[in-house]
Design a protein around this motif. Structure first.
Motif, PDB file in Angstrom:
ATOM      1  N   ALA A  20      48.012  18.355  -5.889  1.00  0.00           N
ATOM      2  CA  ALA A  20      47.757  16.963  -5.500  1.00  0.00           C
ATOM      3  C   ALA A  20      46.438  16.859  -4.756  1.00  0.00           C
ATOM      4  CB  ALA A  20      48.901  16.453  -4.619  1.00  0.00           C
ATOM      5  N   HIS A  21      45.659  15.847  -5.097  1.00  0.00           N
ATOM      6  CA  HIS A  21      44.380  15.614  -4.428  1.00  0.00           C
ATOM      7  C   HIS A  21      43.947  14.185  -4.737  1.00  0.00           C
ATOM      8  CE1 HIS A  21      40.976  16.814  -2.171  1.00  0.00           C
ATOM      9  NE2 HIS A  21      40.989  18.096  -2.493  1.00  0.00           N
ATOM     10  N   SER A  22      42.925  13.724  -4.069  1.00  0.00           N
ATOM     11  CA  SER A  22      42.413  12.384  -4.321  1.00  0.00           C
ATOM     12  C   SER A  22      41.851  12.284  -5.736  1.00  0.00           C
ATOM     13  CB  SER A  22      41.316  12.041  -3.306  1.00  0.00           C
ATOM     14  OG  SER A  22      41.812  12.095  -1.985  1.00  0.00           O
ATOM     15  N   MET A  23      41.840  11.069  -6.276  1.00  0.00           N
ATOM     16  CA  MET A  23      41.298  10.855  -7.614  1.00  0.00           C
ATOM     17  C   MET A  23      39.814  11.211  -7.653  1.00  0.00           C
ATOM     18  SD  MET A  23      43.108   7.273  -8.791  1.00  0.00           S
ATOM     19  CE  MET A  23      42.220   7.333 -10.350  1.00  0.00           C
ATOM     20  N   GLY A  24      39.402  11.788  -8.782  1.00  0.00           N
ATOM     21  CA  GLY A  24      37.992  12.064  -8.979  1.00  0.00           C
ATOM     22  C   GLY A  24      37.507  13.389  -8.437  1.00  0.00           C
ATOM     23  N   LEU A  25      38.415  14.227  -7.940  1.00  0.00           N
ATOM     24  CA  LEU A  25      37.987  15.507  -7.366  1.00  0.00           C
ATOM     25  C   LEU A  25      38.222  16.701  -8.305  1.00  0.00           C
ATOM     26  CD1 LEU A  25      38.976  15.121  -3.611  1.00  0.00           C
ATOM     27  CD2 LEU A  25      36.746  14.839  -4.698  1.00  0.00           C
ATOM     28  N   GLY A  26      38.572  16.414  -9.561  1.00  0.00           N
ATOM     29  CA  GLY A  26      38.559  17.483 -10.558  1.00  0.00           C
ATOM     30  C   GLY A  26      39.861  18.214 -10.785  1.00  0.00           C
ATOM     31  N   LYS A  27      41.001  17.536 -10.657  1.00  0.00           N
ATOM     32  CA  LYS A  27      42.274  18.214 -10.922  1.00  0.00           C
ATOM     33  C   LYS A  27      42.398  18.582 -12.402  1.00  0.00           C
ATOM     34  CE  LYS A  27      44.817  14.910  -9.203  1.00  0.00           C
ATOM     35  NZ  LYS A  27      43.719  14.057  -8.664  1.00  0.00           N
ATOM     36  N   THR A  28      41.868  17.714 -13.281  1.00  0.00           N
ATOM     37  CA  THR A  28      41.980  17.994 -14.717  1.00  0.00           C
ATOM     38  C   THR A  28      41.233  19.268 -15.081  1.00  0.00           C
ATOM     39  OG1 THR A  28      42.163  15.625 -15.192  1.00  0.00           O
ATOM     40  CG2 THR A  28      41.583  17.070 -17.026  1.00  0.00           C
ATOM     41  N   LEU A  29      40.001  19.409 -14.618  1.00  0.00           N
ATOM     42  CA  LEU A  29      39.242  20.631 -14.884  1.00  0.00           C
ATOM     43  C   LEU A  29      39.939  21.843 -14.279  1.00  0.00           C
ATOM     44  CD1 LEU A  29      36.867  22.307 -15.819  1.00  0.00           C
ATOM     45  CD2 LEU A  29      35.569  21.500 -13.823  1.00  0.00           C
ATOM     46  N   THR A  30      40.496  21.683 -13.093  1.00  0.00           N
ATOM     47  CA  THR A  30      41.221  22.792 -12.457  1.00  0.00           C
ATOM     48  C   THR A  30      42.372  23.254 -13.342  1.00  0.00           C
ATOM     49  OG1 THR A  30      40.668  21.962 -10.247  1.00  0.00           O
ATOM     50  CG2 THR A  30      42.522  23.490 -10.406  1.00  0.00           C
ATOM     51  N   VAL A  31      43.133  22.311 -13.875  1.00  0.00           N
ATOM     52  CA  VAL A  31      44.268  22.646 -14.735  1.00  0.00           C
ATOM     53  C   VAL A  31      43.784  23.280 -16.035  1.00  0.00           C
ATOM     54  CG1 VAL A  31      46.128  21.656 -16.126  1.00  0.00           C
ATOM     55  CG2 VAL A  31      45.842  20.949 -13.757  1.00  0.00           C
ATOM     56  N   GLN A  49      40.187  14.631 -24.823  1.00  0.00           N
ATOM     57  CA  GLN A  49      38.735  14.604 -24.675  1.00  0.00           C
ATOM     58  C   GLN A  49      38.264  15.550 -23.578  1.00  0.00           C
ATOM     59  OE1 GLN A  49      37.891  10.477 -23.953  1.00  0.00           O
ATOM     60  NE2 GLN A  49      38.700   9.814 -25.943  1.00  0.00           N
ATOM     61  N   GLU A  50      39.048  15.668 -22.510  1.00  0.00           N
ATOM     62  CA  GLU A  50      38.676  16.572 -21.419  1.00  0.00           C
ATOM     63  C   GLU A  50      38.730  18.027 -21.865  1.00  0.00           C
ATOM     64  OE1 GLU A  50      37.717  15.898 -18.022  1.00  0.00           O
ATOM     65  OE2 GLU A  50      37.306  13.982 -18.997  1.00  0.00           O
ATOM     66  N   PHE A  51      39.744  18.384 -22.669  1.00  0.00           N
ATOM     67  CA  PHE A  51      39.794  19.743 -23.202  1.00  0.00           C
ATOM     68  C   PHE A  51      38.564  20.014 -24.055  1.00  0.00           C
ATOM     69  CE2 PHE A  51      44.257  19.951 -21.986  1.00  0.00           C
ATOM     70  CZ  PHE A  51      44.428  21.304 -21.720  1.00  0.00           C
ATOM     71  N   ALA A  52      38.206  19.057 -24.913  1.00  0.00           N
ATOM     72  CA  ALA A  52      37.030  19.224 -25.767  1.00  0.00           C
ATOM     73  C   ALA A  52      35.760  19.346 -24.923  1.00  0.00           C
ATOM     74  CB  ALA A  52      36.920  18.049 -26.736  1.00  0.00           C
ATOM     75  N   LYS A  53      35.665  18.548 -23.879  1.00  0.00           N
ATOM     76  CA  LYS A  53      34.468  18.546 -23.029  1.00  0.00           C
ATOM     77  C   LYS A  53      34.280  19.867 -22.308  1.00  0.00           C
ATOM     78  CE  LYS A  53      32.691  16.345 -18.811  1.00  0.00           C
ATOM     79  NZ  LYS A  53      32.923  15.261 -17.808  1.00  0.00           N
ATOM     80  N   TRP A  54      35.316  20.370 -21.684  1.00  0.00           N
ATOM     81  CA  TRP A  54      35.171  21.530 -20.815  1.00  0.00           C
ATOM     82  C   TRP A  54      35.241  22.868 -21.561  1.00  0.00           C
ATOM     83  CZ3 TRP A  54      32.944  20.260 -16.628  1.00  0.00           C
ATOM     84  CH2 TRP A  54      33.234  19.059 -15.989  1.00  0.00           C
ATOM     85  N   LEU A  55      35.895  22.890 -22.728  1.00  0.00           N
ATOM     86  CA  LEU A  55      36.037  24.150 -23.439  1.00  0.00           C
ATOM     87  C   LEU A  55      34.924  24.396 -24.446  1.00  0.00           C
ATOM     88  CD1 LEU A  55      39.901  24.318 -24.074  1.00  0.00           C
ATOM     89  CD2 LEU A  55      38.567  25.413 -22.253  1.00  0.00           C
ATOM     90  N   SER A  56      34.170  23.367 -24.797  1.00  0.00           N
ATOM     91  CA  SER A  56      33.119  23.513 -25.801  1.00  0.00           C
ATOM     92  C   SER A  56      31.780  23.832 -25.142  1.00  0.00           C
ATOM     93  CB  SER A  56      32.982  22.228 -26.626  1.00  0.00           C
ATOM     94  OG  SER A  56      34.206  21.925 -27.274  1.00  0.00           O
ATOM     95  N   ASP A  57      30.955  24.594 -25.860  1.00  0.00           N
ATOM     96  CA  ASP A  57      29.611  24.884 -25.357  1.00  0.00           C
ATOM     97  C   ASP A  57      28.637  23.819 -25.854  1.00  0.00           C
ATOM     98  OD1 ASP A  57      29.098  25.455 -28.017  1.00  0.00           O
ATOM     99  OD2 ASP A  57      29.220  27.624 -27.742  1.00  0.00           O
ATOM    100  N   GLN A  58      27.363  24.068 -25.713  1.00  0.00           N
ATOM    101  CA  GLN A  58      26.359  23.072 -26.082  1.00  0.00           C
ATOM    102  C   GLN A  58      26.325  22.786 -27.576  1.00  0.00           C
ATOM    103  OE1 GLN A  58      22.722  24.634 -24.432  1.00  0.00           O
ATOM    104  NE2 GLN A  58      23.141  23.832 -22.385  1.00  0.00           N
ATOM    105  N   THR A  59      26.849  23.715 -28.378  1.00  0.00           N
ATOM    106  CA  THR A  59      26.882  23.517 -29.826  1.00  0.00           C
ATOM    107  C   THR A  59      28.156  22.819 -30.272  1.00  0.00           C
ATOM    108  OG1 THR A  59      27.955  25.640 -30.320  1.00  0.00           O
ATOM    109  CG2 THR A  59      25.555  25.637 -30.079  1.00  0.00           C
ATOM    110  N   GLY A  60      29.057  22.536 -29.322  1.00  0.00           N
ATOM    111  CA  GLY A  60      30.320  21.902 -29.682  1.00  0.00           C
ATOM    112  C   GLY A  60      31.400  22.884 -30.093  1.00  0.00           C
ATOM    113  N   GLN A  61      31.132  24.191 -29.955  1.00  0.00           N
ATOM    114  CA  GLN A  61      32.093  25.224 -30.322  1.00  0.00           C
ATOM    115  C   GLN A  61      32.657  25.879 -29.063  1.00  0.00           C
ATOM    116  OE1 GLN A  61      32.860  25.593 -33.616  1.00  0.00           O
ATOM    117  NE2 GLN A  61      31.413  23.912 -33.924  1.00  0.00           N
ATOM    118  N   GLN A  62      33.828  26.505 -29.212  1.00  0.00           N
ATOM    119  CA  GLN A  62      34.448  27.158 -28.065  1.00  0.00           C
ATOM    120  C   GLN A  62      33.982  28.585 -27.865  1.00  0.00           C
ATOM    121  OE1 GLN A  62      38.440  26.693 -26.710  1.00  0.00           O
ATOM    122  NE2 GLN A  62      38.905  25.105 -28.224  1.00  0.00           N
ATOM    123  N   GLY A  63      33.450  29.201 -28.876  1.00  0.00           N
ATOM    124  CA  GLY A  63      32.961  30.565 -28.704  1.00  0.00           C
ATOM    125  C   GLY A  63      34.027  31.609 -28.976  1.00  0.00           C
ATOM    126  N   ALA A  64      33.904  32.771 -28.289  1.00  0.00           N
ATOM    127  CA  ALA A  64      34.716  33.942 -28.613  1.00  0.00           C
ATOM    128  C   ALA A  64      36.148  33.862 -28.098  1.00  0.00           C
ATOM    129  CB  ALA A  64      34.042  35.201 -28.067  1.00  0.00           C
TER     130      ALA A  64
END
Length: 213
Positions: A62-73, A125-140
């Motif tokens: 639990a934390h305030s909105m906007g502090l990055g819980k989604t990325l943490t998860v 969309q958050e999974f796609a944003k944080w797991l993809s690299d600059q080429t849009g791929q997830q890598g190894a």
């Protein structure tokens, strides 16, 4: 987050470097907190005798909105499902009290993300944003993620949901699903409901992540 949760006799676990570079100090602490709470009894060093009331595990982040819980998860789930292996290469999710499950019982690790309908596409969309690299791929070290769409009641829609559930169970990864659909599938007597119940039981080794409304 290098070596989070590591101890003598256990292989070190680290967050994917690309994700680790994006984590702020409080998010690093959050990943370590989730690891300790959700993965503690899967570590090789957890073979000490536990009381019955110590066998359950889980946490509330639990934390305030906007502090990055989604990325943490997302960082925690990628670490737990893709990078958390012992020195023999066995996922910690297949290790209980220091003993690895038999090879024939090791299914690809899975996890559920239960969310309100209003944010289900946002989580995808958050999974796609944080797991993809600059080429849009997830890598190894890619992490599968799926979103079960509850829309549509035709036979084709039902078949599509069934195929997605089968992929999740067979290939592992994260399933994003809204609360109402989750409840409906668990109480359904259909083939799709049965497949989901079996896959959900397999995912039970890693507690589901429930996002607040």
């Amino acid at each position: 987050a290098e070596g989070a949760g590591a101890s003598a006799g256990a292989a070190a676990v680290s967050v994917l470097p690309r994700l680790a570079r994006r984590l702020k100090p409080h998010q690093v602490e959050g990943v370590r907190f989730l690891w300790t709470a959700c993965m503690g009894n899967s570590r090789p060093d957890s073979g000490r005798r536990r009381r019955r009331d110590e066998t359950e595990h889980g946490a509330v982040l639990a934390h305030s909105m906007g502090l990055g819980k989604t990325l943490t998860v997302i960082a925690f789930l990628h670490t737990a499902l893709r990078r958390a292996n012992n020195t023999a290469g066995v996922p910690y999710l297949h290790v209980t009290a220091g003993k690895a499950a038999a090879p024939g019982k090791r299914t690809p690790p899975t996890a559920l993300v239960l969310v309100p309908k209003s944010v289900s596409s946002q989580w995808e969309q958050e999974f796609a944003k944080w797991l993809s690299d600059q080429t849009g791929q997830q890598g190894a070290e890619p992490l599968n993620y799926f979103r079960l769409d509850a829309e549509g009641r035709t036979a084709a829609h039902r078949q599509g949901r069934l195929e997605l559930l089968r992929r999740w169970k067979q290939e592992g990864g994260v399933m994003i699903i809204v609360h109402d659909t989750f409840r409906s599938l668990l109480t359904s007597r259909s083939t799709c409901g049965s497949q989901f119940a079996a896959a959900a039981a397999a995912a039970g080794r890693l507690p589901s992540m429930a996002a607040p409304a």
